[in-house]
Design a protein around this motif. Structure first.
Motif, PDB file in Angstrom:
ATOM      1  N   GLY A  97       0.828  -1.203   0.000  1.00  0.00           N
ATOM      2  CA  GLY A  97       0.000   0.000   0.000  1.00  0.00           C
ATOM      3  C   GLY A  97       0.860   1.250   0.000  1.00  0.00           C
ATOM      4  O   GLY A  97       2.066   1.217   0.313  1.00  0.00           O
ATOM      5  N   ALA A  98       0.228   2.366  -0.357  1.00  0.00           N
ATOM      6  CA  ALA A  98       0.960   3.635  -0.369  1.00  0.00           C
ATOM      7  C   ALA A  98       1.454   3.972   1.036  1.00  0.00           C
ATOM      8  O   ALA A  98       2.485   4.624   1.214  1.00  0.00           O
ATOM      9  CB  ALA A  98       0.064   4.744  -0.895  1.00  0.00           C
ATOM     10  N   LYS A  99       0.740   3.504   2.039  1.00  0.00           N
ATOM     11  CA  LYS A  99       1.128   3.822   3.423  1.00  0.00           C
ATOM     12  C   LYS A  99       2.518   3.268   3.739  1.00  0.00           C
ATOM     13  O   LYS A  99       3.354   3.962   4.296  1.00  0.00           O
ATOM     14  CB  LYS A  99       0.078   3.243   4.370  1.00  0.00           C
ATOM     15  N   TRP A 123      -3.145  14.524   5.572  1.00  0.00           N
ATOM     16  CA  TRP A 123      -3.598  13.159   5.842  1.00  0.00           C
ATOM     17  C   TRP A 123      -2.962  12.701   7.160  1.00  0.00           C
ATOM     18  O   TRP A 123      -1.758  12.891   7.363  1.00  0.00           O
ATOM     19  CB  TRP A 123      -3.225  12.221   4.684  1.00  0.00           C
ATOM     20  N   ASN A 173      -6.459  14.591   0.531  1.00  0.00           N
ATOM     21  CA  ASN A 173      -7.203  14.005   1.636  1.00  0.00           C
ATOM     22  C   ASN A 173      -6.781  14.821   2.858  1.00  0.00           C
ATOM     23  O   ASN A 173      -5.604  14.821   3.180  1.00  0.00           O
ATOM     24  CB  ASN A 173      -6.778  12.528   1.802  1.00  0.00           C
ATOM     25  N   ASP A 201       2.216  12.541  -3.332  1.00  0.00           N
ATOM     26  CA  ASP A 201       1.272  11.451  -3.069  1.00  0.00           C
ATOM     27  C   ASP A 201       0.078  11.642  -4.005  1.00  0.00           C
ATOM     28  O   ASP A 201      -0.755  12.516  -3.805  1.00  0.00           O
ATOM     29  CB  ASP A 201       0.868  11.505  -1.591  1.00  0.00           C
ATOM     30  N   TYR A 204      -5.031   9.864  -5.303  1.00  0.00           N
ATOM     31  CA  TYR A 204      -6.394  10.195  -5.740  1.00  0.00           C
ATOM     32  C   TYR A 204      -6.432  10.779  -7.144  1.00  0.00           C
ATOM     33  O   TYR A 204      -7.404  11.425  -7.529  1.00  0.00           O
ATOM     34  CB  TYR A 204      -7.046  11.169  -4.735  1.00  0.00           C
ATOM     35  N   ALA A 232      -1.091   4.101  -5.642  1.00  0.00           N
ATOM     36  CA  ALA A 232      -1.529   2.781  -5.174  1.00  0.00           C
ATOM     37  C   ALA A 232      -2.718   2.327  -5.984  1.00  0.00           C
ATOM     38  O   ALA A 232      -3.366   3.121  -6.675  1.00  0.00           O
ATOM     39  CB  ALA A 232      -1.903   2.862  -3.701  1.00  0.00           C
ATOM     40  N   SER A 234      -5.157   1.019  -4.365  1.00  0.00           N
ATOM     41  CA  SER A 234      -6.191   1.014  -3.326  1.00  0.00           C
ATOM     42  C   SER A 234      -7.450   1.781  -3.715  1.00  0.00           C
ATOM     43  O   SER A 234      -8.551   1.252  -3.645  1.00  0.00           O
ATOM     44  CB  SER A 234      -5.624   1.601  -2.036  1.00  0.00           C
ATOM     45  N   LYS A 235      -7.282   3.060  -4.096  1.00  0.00           N
ATOM     46  CA  LYS A 235      -8.436   3.897  -4.388  1.00  0.00           C
ATOM     47  C   LYS A 235      -8.864   3.729  -5.840  1.00  0.00           C
ATOM     48  O   LYS A 235     -10.035   3.574  -6.149  1.00  0.00           O
ATOM     49  CB  LYS A 235      -8.115   5.383  -4.132  1.00  0.00           C
ATOM     50  N   ARG A 243      -3.603  -4.211  -0.580  1.00  0.00           N
ATOM     51  CA  ARG A 243      -2.331  -3.653  -0.126  1.00  0.00           C
ATOM     52  C   ARG A 243      -1.249  -3.669  -1.219  1.00  0.00           C
ATOM     53  O   ARG A 243      -0.224  -4.359  -1.096  1.00  0.00           O
ATOM     54  CB  ARG A 243      -1.810  -4.363   1.157  1.00  0.00           C
TER      55      ARG A 243
HETATM   56  N1  PMP Z   1      -2.096   8.621   0.909  1.00  0.00           N
HETATM   57  C1  PMP Z   1      -3.298   9.176   1.130  1.00  0.00           C
HETATM   58  C2  PMP Z   1      -3.464  10.628   0.874  1.00  0.00           C
HETATM   59  C3  PMP Z   1      -4.358   8.399   1.596  1.00  0.00           C
HETATM   60  O1  PMP Z   1      -5.542   8.958   1.805  1.00  0.00           O
HETATM   61  C4  PMP Z   1      -4.139   7.044   1.846  1.00  0.00           C
HETATM   62  C5  PMP Z   1      -5.241   6.235   2.459  1.00  0.00           C
HETATM   63  N2  PMP Z   1      -5.691   5.279   1.687  1.00  0.00           N
HETATM   64  C6  PMP Z   1      -2.887   6.503   1.578  1.00  0.00           C
HETATM   65  C7  PMP Z   1      -1.875   7.318   1.124  1.00  0.00           C
HETATM   66  C8  PMP Z   1      -2.576   5.077   1.834  1.00  0.00           C
HETATM   67  O2  PMP Z   1      -3.121   4.246   0.873  1.00  0.00           O
HETATM   68  P1  PMP Z   1      -2.964   2.680   0.903  1.00  0.00           P
HETATM   69  O3  PMP Z   1      -4.281   2.140   1.303  1.00  0.00           O
HETATM   70  O4  PMP Z   1      -2.571   2.308  -0.476  1.00  0.00           O
HETATM   71  O5  PMP Z   1      -1.904   2.333   1.896  1.00  0.00           O
END
Ligand code: PMP
Ligand code: GLU
Length: 391
Positions: A97-99, A123, A173, A201, A204, A232, A234-235, A243
């Motif tokens: 994931g980006a996190k 965020w 975000n 980042d 989105y 990512a 993810s979104k 992940r």
């Molecule tokens: N960056 C931002 C701005 C987010 O809102 C999020 C939350 N999803 C993430 C990164 C992390 O994304 P991921 O679920 O891919 O870890």
């Protein structure tokens, strides 16, 4: 016996509220959840099927730490095609994931005591990750009056000899703000002049309702050397639980990030990467994203109209992402703060929102409109009723 670095650590406020809303719903309580930072669409079947196929074909073993070569290649092609970014697969690393990617980047470049410029509202995770690593988040406040778009001069003023990095996130975000080319160019100039690294980042990027999305590193050839472009699945493809996130950056950093991967997560779940590969390769991926985006846009318009009709509430129209960030300070001041107000909205209105303070913006409330149109209407109506009782 805990380490000093975790003594002040807070859990993710966004994940906490989402979990709380789910828990109440499982008890049969009719809670409308505006907490979740994830699309309410299911991951498309064609992606799931690619993952099943990978499982059946035995793609169940360790994979290269930087990610499977096919996926790194497909990401490089995507960045070239859609973002005008020229990266080779060796400059791309995939992690959980980006996190996790953000954490690994910070781990790779940040020394203790170094500062990272974070634009607020931010965020929730950025300052926490910086602090875990002994860095110092240097917060630059973005006022509502300018639509939460940064003033490059304010960024310049915040730079000291300890500043290593700046984190940009647009569409943002929690505000939904999009940064246009002109502002980004000014920020780019400052970063190049002051020798700052940049995390852009771009999670989105697929959800932009007005204006054009421009990848930061595409603005100038020289930016490639200082930028970490983060994204990512993810979104974009509604794959939050899979992940899979990635970074594109110069190879000297990519190698270190891959090594950090190899000493921590080893690799992203192998068959999940094959699902992600299909998301990029199959034309149905784009169709899915466009369908989601069209739906989010309608909900954004409705949420914006309903929120701004509530007395004493101001709200900036978000240009992207799936969040809206109204100013409820008139009401939060009456009840002792936005955390308290979020609690009242949940207890009395049965609506889950994330208070602004974990985003560095006391008095605001983040509503995610990644929920049905019916919920958007009903939820904001409930909010209006609770607020009107507070006077
Ligand atoms: N960056 C931002 C701005 C987010 O809102 C999020 C939350 N999803 C993430 C990164 C992390 O994304 P991921 O679920 O891919 O870890
Ligand atoms: N990024 C999403 C949010 O802001 C998911 C939650 C999280 O990762 O903290 O709600």
């Amino acid at each position: 016996m805990l380490a000093r670095r975790v003594l002040e650590l807070k859990p993710s406020a966004t994940l906490t509220i989402t979990a709380k809303a789910k828990e109440l719903r499982s008890k049969g309580i009719n809670v409308i959840g505006f907490g979740a930072g994830e699309p309410d669409f299911d991951t498309p079947d064609f992606i799931k099927e690619a993952c099943y196929r990978a499982l059946k074909e035995g793609k169940t073993k360790y994979a290269p730490s930087a990610g499977i070569p096919e996926l790194r290649e497909a990401i490089a092609e995507k960045l070239f095609r859609e973002n005008s970014l020229n990266y080779s697969p060796s400059e791309i690393v995939i992690s959980s994931g980006a996190k996790m990617i953000l954490f690994l980047i910070l781990m790779a470049v940040l020394n203790e005591g170094e500062e990272v410029i974070v634009l607020s509202p931010f965020w929730v995770t950025y300052p926490e990750q910086i602090r875990i690593l002994g860095g110092i988040p240097k917060v630059v406040k973005l006022p509502e009056e300018t639509g939460f778009v940064p003033d490059p001069d304010a960024i310049k003023e915040a730079i000291t000899e300890k500043t290593k990095l700046i984190i940009l996130n647009y569409p943002n975000n929690p505000t939904g703000a999009l940064y246009g080319r002109e502002v980004l160019e000014k920020i780019a100039e400052i970063c190049l002049e002051k020798n700052l690294l940049v995390i852009s980042d771009e999670c989105y990027e697929s959800f932009v309702y007005e204006g054009d999305f421009v990848s930061f590193a595409s603005l100038d050839e020289k930016l490639k050397d200082i930028t970490f472009t983060v994204n990512a699945f993810s979104k974009t493809f509604s794959m939050t639980g899979w992940r899979v996130g990635y970074v594109a950056c110069p190879e000297r950093y990519a190698k270190v990030i891959a090594n950090l991967n190899s000493q921590t997560v080893s690799n992203v779940t192998t068959f999940a990467q094959y699902g992600a590969l299909e998301a990029l390769k199959n034309p149905a991926g784009k169709e899915f994203v466009n369908r989601m985006k069209a739906e989010f846009k309608k909900r954004r318009d409705t949420a914006f109209d309903l929120l701004r009709s509530i007395d004493h509430v101001s709200v900036v129209k978000p240009q992207g992402a799936f969040y809206i960030f109204p100013n409820f300070s008139y009401y939060s001041e009456k009840v002792g703060g936005d955390v308290e107000l979020a609690k009242i909205l949940l207890d009395e209105g049965k609506v889950a929102c994330v208070p602004g303070s974990p985003f560095g913006a006391e008095g605001y409330m983040r509503l995610s409109y990644a929920t049905s149109m019916e919920n958007v209407r009903e939820g904001i109506e409930r909010i209006g009723e609770v607020l009107s009782k507070l006077g």
